[in-house]
Design a protein around this motif. Structure first.
Motif, PDB file in Angstrom:
ATOM      1  N   GLN A 331       0.805  -1.226   0.000  1.00  0.00           N
ATOM      2  CA  GLN A 331       0.000   0.000   0.000  1.00  0.00           C
ATOM      3  C   GLN A 331       0.838   1.276   0.000  1.00  0.00           C
ATOM      4  O   GLN A 331       0.305   2.377  -0.154  1.00  0.00           O
ATOM      5  CB  GLN A 331      -0.963   0.032   1.195  1.00  0.00           C
ATOM      6  N   TYR A 332       2.163   1.148   0.123  1.00  0.00           N
ATOM      7  CA  TYR A 332       3.044   2.315   0.111  1.00  0.00           C
ATOM      8  C   TYR A 332       3.771   2.491  -1.232  1.00  0.00           C
ATOM      9  O   TYR A 332       4.621   3.366  -1.375  1.00  0.00           O
ATOM     10  CB  TYR A 332       4.089   2.201   1.223  1.00  0.00           C
ATOM     11  N   THR A 333       3.428   1.675  -2.204  1.00  0.00           N
ATOM     12  CA  THR A 333       4.186   1.659  -3.458  1.00  0.00           C
ATOM     13  C   THR A 333       4.111   2.993  -4.192  1.00  0.00           C
ATOM     14  O   THR A 333       3.070   3.639  -4.247  1.00  0.00           O
ATOM     15  CB  THR A 333       3.662   0.548  -4.384  1.00  0.00           C
ATOM     16  N   MET A 334       5.237   3.370  -4.778  1.00  0.00           N
ATOM     17  CA  MET A 334       5.314   4.569  -5.612  1.00  0.00           C
ATOM     18  C   MET A 334       5.885   4.166  -6.970  1.00  0.00           C
ATOM     19  O   MET A 334       6.954   3.571  -7.044  1.00  0.00           O
ATOM     20  CB  MET A 334       6.223   5.609  -4.955  1.00  0.00           C
ATOM     21  N   THR A 335       5.160   4.473  -8.036  1.00  0.00           N
ATOM     22  CA  THR A 335       5.671   4.195  -9.381  1.00  0.00           C
ATOM     23  C   THR A 335       5.617   5.463 -10.230  1.00  0.00           C
ATOM     24  O   THR A 335       6.599   6.167 -10.354  1.00  0.00           O
ATOM     25  CB  THR A 335       4.897   3.049 -10.053  1.00  0.00           C
ATOM     26  N   ASN A 336       4.434   5.796 -10.766  1.00  0.00           N
ATOM     27  CA  ASN A 336       4.367   7.010 -11.593  1.00  0.00           C
ATOM     28  C   ASN A 336       3.753   8.195 -10.861  1.00  0.00           C
ATOM     29  O   ASN A 336       3.623   9.275 -11.422  1.00  0.00           O
ATOM     30  CB  ASN A 336       3.620   6.743 -12.899  1.00  0.00           C
ATOM     31  N   GLY A 337       3.353   7.980  -9.615  1.00  0.00           N
ATOM     32  CA  GLY A 337       2.836   9.082  -8.811  1.00  0.00           C
ATOM     33  C   GLY A 337       1.333   9.192  -8.784  1.00  0.00           C
ATOM     34  O   GLY A 337       0.778   9.880  -7.916  1.00  0.00           O
ATOM     35  N   ILE A 338       0.632   8.547  -9.714  1.00  0.00           N
ATOM     36  CA  ILE A 338      -0.827   8.554  -9.736  1.00  0.00           C
ATOM     37  C   ILE A 338      -1.323   7.347  -8.945  1.00  0.00           C
ATOM     38  O   ILE A 338      -0.765   6.251  -9.050  1.00  0.00           O
ATOM     39  CB  ILE A 338      -1.340   8.525 -11.187  1.00  0.00           C
ATOM     40  N   GLU A 339      -2.374   7.525  -8.164  1.00  0.00           N
ATOM     41  CA  GLU A 339      -2.818   6.466  -7.257  1.00  0.00           C
ATOM     42  C   GLU A 339      -4.252   6.044  -7.568  1.00  0.00           C
ATOM     43  O   GLU A 339      -5.152   6.882  -7.697  1.00  0.00           O
ATOM     44  CB  GLU A 339      -2.742   6.939  -5.803  1.00  0.00           C
ATOM     45  N   GLY A 340      -4.463   4.714  -7.692  1.00  0.00           N
ATOM     46  CA  GLY A 340      -5.803   4.186  -7.839  1.00  0.00           C
ATOM     47  C   GLY A 340      -5.950   3.264  -9.030  1.00  0.00           C
ATOM     48  O   GLY A 340      -5.012   3.055  -9.804  1.00  0.00           O
ATOM     49  N   SER A 341      -7.143   2.721  -9.189  1.00  0.00           N
ATOM     50  CA  SER A 341      -7.419   1.829 -10.310  1.00  0.00           C
ATOM     51  C   SER A 341      -8.604   2.350 -11.105  1.00  0.00           C
ATOM     52  O   SER A 341      -9.405   3.152 -10.630  1.00  0.00           O
ATOM     53  CB  SER A 341      -7.685   0.398  -9.820  1.00  0.00           C
ATOM     54  N   TRP A 342      -8.716   1.854 -12.324  1.00  0.00           N
ATOM     55  CA  TRP A 342      -9.696   2.358 -13.273  1.00  0.00           C
ATOM     56  C   TRP A 342     -11.057   1.664 -13.162  1.00  0.00           C
ATOM     57  O   TRP A 342     -12.057   2.196 -13.619  1.00  0.00           O
ATOM     58  CB  TRP A 342      -9.183   2.169 -14.687  1.00  0.00           C
ATOM     59  N   THR A 343     -11.051   0.453 -12.601  1.00  0.00           N
ATOM     60  CA  THR A 343     -12.289  -0.337 -12.571  1.00  0.00           C
ATOM     61  C   THR A 343     -12.476  -0.979 -11.197  1.00  0.00           C
ATOM     62  O   THR A 343     -11.512  -1.135 -10.432  1.00  0.00           O
ATOM     63  CB  THR A 343     -12.267  -1.458 -13.632  1.00  0.00           C
ATOM     64  N   PRO A 344     -13.693  -1.399 -10.886  1.00  0.00           N
ATOM     65  CA  PRO A 344     -13.930  -2.094  -9.613  1.00  0.00           C
ATOM     66  C   PRO A 344     -13.368  -3.512  -9.594  1.00  0.00           C
ATOM     67  O   PRO A 344     -13.245  -4.119  -8.530  1.00  0.00           O
ATOM     68  CB  PRO A 344     -15.458  -2.118  -9.496  1.00  0.00           C
ATOM     69  N   ASN A 345     -13.052  -4.058 -10.787  1.00  0.00           N
ATOM     70  CA  ASN A 345     -12.543  -5.430 -10.875  1.00  0.00           C
ATOM     71  C   ASN A 345     -11.213  -5.430 -11.616  1.00  0.00           C
ATOM     72  O   ASN A 345     -11.138  -5.789 -12.798  1.00  0.00           O
ATOM     73  CB  ASN A 345     -13.548  -6.319 -11.610  1.00  0.00           C
ATOM     74  N   PRO A 346     -10.128  -5.033 -10.956  1.00  0.00           N
ATOM     75  CA  PRO A 346      -8.848  -4.801 -11.647  1.00  0.00           C
ATOM     76  C   PRO A 346      -8.134  -6.054 -12.134  1.00  0.00           C
ATOM     77  O   PRO A 346      -7.089  -5.942 -12.773  1.00  0.00           O
ATOM     78  CB  PRO A 346      -8.001  -4.090 -10.578  1.00  0.00           C
ATOM     79  N   THR A 347      -8.668  -7.244 -11.848  1.00  0.00           N
ATOM     80  CA  THR A 347      -8.025  -8.468 -12.333  1.00  0.00           C
ATOM     81  C   THR A 347      -8.983  -9.287 -13.198  1.00  0.00           C
ATOM     82  O   THR A 347      -8.868 -10.500 -13.301  1.00  0.00           O
ATOM     83  CB  THR A 347      -7.526  -9.335 -11.151  1.00  0.00           C
ATOM     84  N   LYS A 348      -9.914  -8.592 -13.850  1.00  0.00           N
ATOM     85  CA  LYS A 348     -10.890  -9.273 -14.693  1.00  0.00           C
ATOM     86  C   LYS A 348     -11.069  -8.502 -15.998  1.00  0.00           C
ATOM     87  O   LYS A 348     -11.169  -7.276 -15.998  1.00  0.00           O
ATOM     88  CB  LYS A 348     -12.239  -9.365 -13.964  1.00  0.00           C
ATOM     89  N   TRP A 349     -11.095  -9.244 -17.118  1.00  0.00           N
ATOM     90  CA  TRP A 349     -11.327  -8.609 -18.409  1.00  0.00           C
ATOM     91  C   TRP A 349     -12.810  -8.282 -18.542  1.00  0.00           C
ATOM     92  O   TRP A 349     -13.672  -9.157 -18.530  1.00  0.00           O
ATOM     93  CB  TRP A 349     -10.904  -9.522 -19.551  1.00  0.00           C
ATOM     94  N   ASP A 350     -13.123  -6.998 -18.628  1.00  0.00           N
ATOM     95  CA  ASP A 350     -14.495  -6.549 -18.817  1.00  0.00           C
ATOM     96  C   ASP A 350     -14.468  -5.183 -19.499  1.00  0.00           C
ATOM     97  O   ASP A 350     -13.399  -4.679 -19.864  1.00  0.00           O
ATOM     98  CB  ASP A 350     -15.255  -6.497 -17.483  1.00  0.00           C
ATOM     99  N   ASN A 351     -15.634  -4.599 -19.657  1.00  0.00           N
ATOM    100  CA  ASN A 351     -15.733  -3.314 -20.337  1.00  0.00           C
ATOM    101  C   ASN A 351     -15.979  -2.164 -19.361  1.00  0.00           C
ATOM    102  O   ASN A 351     -16.444  -1.092 -19.743  1.00  0.00           O
ATOM    103  CB  ASN A 351     -16.852  -3.337 -21.385  1.00  0.00           C
ATOM    104  N   ASP A 352     -15.650  -2.374 -18.089  1.00  0.00           N
ATOM    105  CA  ASP A 352     -15.929  -1.364 -17.075  1.00  0.00           C
ATOM    106  C   ASP A 352     -15.136  -0.082 -17.291  1.00  0.00           C
ATOM    107  O   ASP A 352     -15.592   1.004 -16.918  1.00  0.00           O
ATOM    108  CB  ASP A 352     -15.634  -1.910 -15.676  1.00  0.00           C
ATOM    109  N   TYR A 353     -13.941  -0.195 -17.864  1.00  0.00           N
ATOM    110  CA  TYR A 353     -13.137   1.012 -18.089  1.00  0.00           C
ATOM    111  C   TYR A 353     -13.906   2.002 -18.959  1.00  0.00           C
ATOM    112  O   TYR A 353     -14.077   3.175 -18.601  1.00  0.00           O
ATOM    113  CB  TYR A 353     -11.804   0.649 -18.745  1.00  0.00           C
ATOM    114  N   LEU A 354     -14.386   1.546 -20.101  1.00  0.00           N
ATOM    115  CA  LEU A 354     -15.117   2.440 -20.999  1.00  0.00           C
ATOM    116  C   LEU A 354     -16.472   2.826 -20.418  1.00  0.00           C
ATOM    117  O   LEU A 354     -16.926   3.966 -20.573  1.00  0.00           O
ATOM    118  CB  LEU A 354     -15.296   1.780 -22.363  1.00  0.00           C
ATOM    119  N   THR A 355     -17.125   1.883 -19.746  1.00  0.00           N
ATOM    120  CA  THR A 355     -18.408   2.205 -19.103  1.00  0.00           C
ATOM    121  C   THR A 355     -18.236   3.354 -18.119  1.00  0.00           C
ATOM    122  O   THR A 355     -19.011   4.321 -18.117  1.00  0.00           O
ATOM    123  CB  THR A 355     -18.973   0.968 -18.384  1.00  0.00           C
ATOM    124  N   ASN A 356     -17.219   3.255 -17.274  1.00  0.00           N
ATOM    125  CA  ASN A 356     -16.977   4.298 -16.276  1.00  0.00           C
ATOM    126  C   ASN A 356     -16.575   5.616 -16.933  1.00  0.00           C
ATOM    127  O   ASN A 356     -16.981   6.699 -16.491  1.00  0.00           O
ATOM    128  CB  ASN A 356     -15.880   3.859 -15.306  1.00  0.00           C
TER     129      ASN A 356
END
Length: 763
Positions: A331-356
């Motif tokens: 939970q302390y990881t730093m990579t590109n500086g932006i924090e969070g995920s794009w979808t409620p199911n980040p380990t599943k192939w779905d169309n939630d990214y575009l829906t959201n």
């Protein structure tokens, strides 16, 4: 061991008085004092001496011993595990490995074919220490047990891409296929120009302005690659670069220079992705598909993060970006500086990214690290789970995501994919396959049971050999006909060279196989002198057709083969006329492809803007480097050594093969004859060279006593006498015993170039 205490006088060697310390790197070196010198040594990168597997190791043969299903089973088992020193997000390393594979392949650029995943260059500087590759060092270290198990039979370069494919598959995505065959390099790429290099370690935040600039571990993200500002009418990326900023793979996710403007971001995205050989639909598919998985990390201010791998202390053992906050990971990881995920199911192939993306109105906010990002205005929008705790968080979008629904053309593609998930899935599958295979060259080079049967236009398809090839007797007959067809030695050599020298080793494209010298766009390239080329092709086509019509069986010669054979016959005659009998090797079996199988847009990028081999330099282009630097670059793309480069130029000049028929560099009274006159006259102290223009682009060779002009030249001619390393080679060929050696070396180098694209022979 206390180094300071153990060395009697710091800076002096205890074994004899030779100074150590500063001379090992802190003092100015050769490139500092002579920054404009031609670095001929770049032709000899990644020597076999650097390869611990040895010269006889056959990677293709080793790869074929693998049970790919078993390898994938091991990778997939690892992906759903977690280790204490770098726990997996959501219990799944898949998104992390997709990012690693993407960033390995995403350095590819279409202008010169450099970059890409083919040699595993993500293991070396500068790429391993670019800010945008933050924590890919952890991904590679996590994969070490897999690499350790399969050893030399599975290259790092192949493992990166296979791990990415396996990651997509375990999360429910149907991949298009996988081709192995990427051979690891064993030293950094010292030739590719990636743009102005800063110190690659950290990216400054708004809370840490000026003082960090110039720090040895600091990477300052500036728009060093662009001309103009994002809103200017003229806003263009420096050629041939394909990423918007130094140390990024594509674009700044916060917008150009972090400005947060989606339309400015869209302009950057379109420029960079197109330079990486992707159209609008492929671009949207890749971004939307990639962001269906995983999360971005930005829990620690960037100025607190330690140096990149190349600047890290020795005890870090090749890993960088140490994070001092909390555990430094999870939970302390730093990579590109932006924090969070794009979808409620980040380990599943779905169309939630575009829906959201379409469903909510998005507002700007900032990450804990201070980076600009976006969240839904609607407080009732679905939440996304934390990757390591029981907390829930708002959805996240980057400026580069909002750009996809702000730009009208990208929005159309997004709407198409939103309404047709199957079309989106197919588009992402194909775009991902293209991304990770684009630099591998023709499909015949792909290895393994998962190579798709479908031929794709970006693979430059050539039909399989479907006839019996000519034998030695046929070759002799055809040579005789070609040399009696009213064609000059110069013309035959020129067309054969024009056909074969389109090859570039960077992405294994081009070459004589396929006979594309007769097709658009190559048939119309100015450098190929279309009228001259068509005259030769017409005569060779007639000879080939007459030969083929006379055969009772399935024996044939293709136009592609006839072009190369004509050049070989001409070289033999030119050598014989100079007093040397030589047989130029010729290997038949090339096939003619069709205009329908030739993607004109893709092939247009193989057109040279400068080609020293034919003394061609476009006048309508502004160059930031002198012609000899571009000439060296072409020699590198042909994988030539310095002696091969030198021998070829000396031979081509006396064979009179300049693109426009000019006499620049034709230092002989016997043009069309394979003499060593180029080198004899180039190195002669009886002549003096003088500028013929103010810019120093053309020159005259004057008799030292009478000042009579003997010859004319360009920089691409004189460099072989002016550069210290090239001159040593030129003197070998210009010596009294150099003629036979030149002919032998020219023929060997000529054959190498003619055969560079013959991957069909190894298939």
């Amino acid at each position: 061991m206390n180094i300071k205490a153990d060395i009697p006088n710091r800076g002096e060697c205890p074994f004899g008085g030779t100074r150590i310390g500063g001379a090992q790197g802190s003092e100015p070196q050769l490139d500092h004092w002579w920054p404009n010198r031609l670095k001929v040594e770049l032709l000899h990168q990644d020597p076999i001496e650097a390869n611990p597997l040895g010269k006889s190791f056959d990677y293709a043969k080793a790869f074929k011993t693998l049970d790919l299903d078993e390898v994938k089973k091991d990778i997939k088992a690892f992906l759903t595990s977690s280790v204490d020193w770098w726990p997996s997000d959501y219990g799944n390393y898949g998104p992390q490995m997709i990012r690693m594979a993407w960033h390995s392949a995403g350095t590819y650029r279409r202008a010169d074919g450099r970059g890409g995943a083919s040699e595993g260059m993500q293991r070396f500087a500068p790429i391993n220490s670019w800010w945008d590759n933050g924590n890919t060092d952890k991904s590679r270290r996590l994969l070490w047990p897999i690499k350790q198990k399969y050893g030399a039979a599975l290259s790092w370069a192949d493992l990166y891409i296979l791990a990415g494919n396996c990651s997509l598959e375990i999360m429910g995505f149907p991949t298009f296929g996988f081709g192995g065959g990427r051979v690891d390099a064993w030293e950094p790429d010292r030739a590719t120009y990636w743009g102005p290099e800063g110190w690659n370690g950290k990216k400054p935040s708004e809370s840490a302005p000026g003082p960090l600039e110039g720090h040895p571990n600091q990477m300052v993200t500036r728009t060093l690659r662009w001309e103009g500002e994002p809103k200017d009418e003229y806003y263009d990326l420096e050629n041939p670069l394909a990423a918007s900023h130094q140390s990024l793979i594509y674009v700044d996710p916060e917008g150009p220079n972090g400005n947060g403007d989606p339309m400015d971001s869209a302009r950057d995205i379109r420029t960079t992705f197109s330079r990486m050989a992707m159209n609008d639909e492929e671009t949207v598919a890749l971004i939307a598909g990639g962001h269906a998985f995983g999360k971005s990390h930005g829990m620690t201010p960037p100025e607190e993060i330690g140096p990149a791998p190349e600047g890290a202390p020795i005890e870090a053992m090749g890993m960088g970006w140490h994070n001092p906050k909390g555990t430094g990971f999870a939970q302390y990881t730093m990579t590109n500086g932006i924090e969070g995920s794009w979808t409620p199911n980040p380990t599943k192939w779905d169309n939630d990214y575009l829906t959201n993306l379409f469903k909510f109105e998005w507002e700007q906010t900032k990450s804990p690290a201070g980076a600009l990002q976006w969240k839904p205005k609607d407080p009732n929008a679905p939440k996304t789970p934390d990757a390591h705790t029981d907390e829930m968080h708002p959805l996240m979008m980057m400026t580069s995501d909002i750009a996809l629904i702000t730009d009208p053309e990208y929005r159309k593609v997004c709407e198409k994919f939103l309404n047709d998930f199957d079309a989106f899935t197919d588009a992402f599958s194909r775009a991902w396959f293209k991304l990770v295979h684009r630099d591998m060259g023709p499909k015949v080079r792909y290895l393994g049971p998962e190579v798709p049967e479908e031929d794709l236009d970006w693979q430059d398809p050539i039909p399989d050999l479907d006839h019996e090839v000519v034998n030695e007797s046929d070759i002799a007959t055809l040579k005789s006909k070609m040399m009696n067809a009213g064609l000059s030695v110069s013309d035959l050599v020129f067309v054969a060279w024009s056909s074969a020298s389109t090859y570039r080793d960077s992405d294994k494209r081009g070459g004589a196989n396929g006979g594309r010298i007769a097709l658009e766009p190559q048939s119309g390239w100015e450098v190929n002198d279309p009228g001259r080329t068509e005259k030769v092709l017409k005569a060779l086509r007639l000879i080939a057709d007459e030969f083929n019509d006379a055969q009772s069986g399935n024996k044939r010669i293709s136009l592609a083969d006839a072009v190369v054979l004509g050049g070989c016959a001409a070289v033999e005659k030119a050598a014989k006329d100079a007093g040397v009998d030589v047989t130029v090797p010729f290997t038949p079996g090339r096939m003619d492809t069709t205009q329908e199988l030739t993607n004109v847009e893709f092939f247009e990028w193989l057109q040279p803007v400068s080609d020293g081999f034919r003394n061609y330099h476009r006048e309508d282009i502004v160059y930031n480097v002198p012609p000899e630097q571009l000439f060296l670059d072409r020699a590198m793309l042909l994988s030539l050594t310095a002696p091969e480069w030198t021998a070829l130029v000396g031979g081509l000049r006396v064979l009179d093969t300049n693109w426009d028929g000019s006499k620049h560099g034709v230092f002989t009274d016997r043009p069309g004859t394979l003499t060593n006159d180029f080198f004899v006259n180039l190195t002669s102290p009886a002549y003096t060279w003088k500028k013929a223009d103010e810019d120093g682009m053309s020159f005259t060779l004057n008799d030292f006593k009478t000042n009579e002009v003997k010859f004319t030249a360009t920089r691409c001619d004189l460099i072989f006498g002016a550069n210290s390393q090239l001159r040593q080679i030129a003197e070998v060929y210009g010596a009294n015993d150099g003629h036979d050696r030149l002919v032998k070396d020219f023929v060997a180098a000529w054959n190498k170039v003619m055969m560079l694209d013959r991957y069909d022979l190894a298939a």
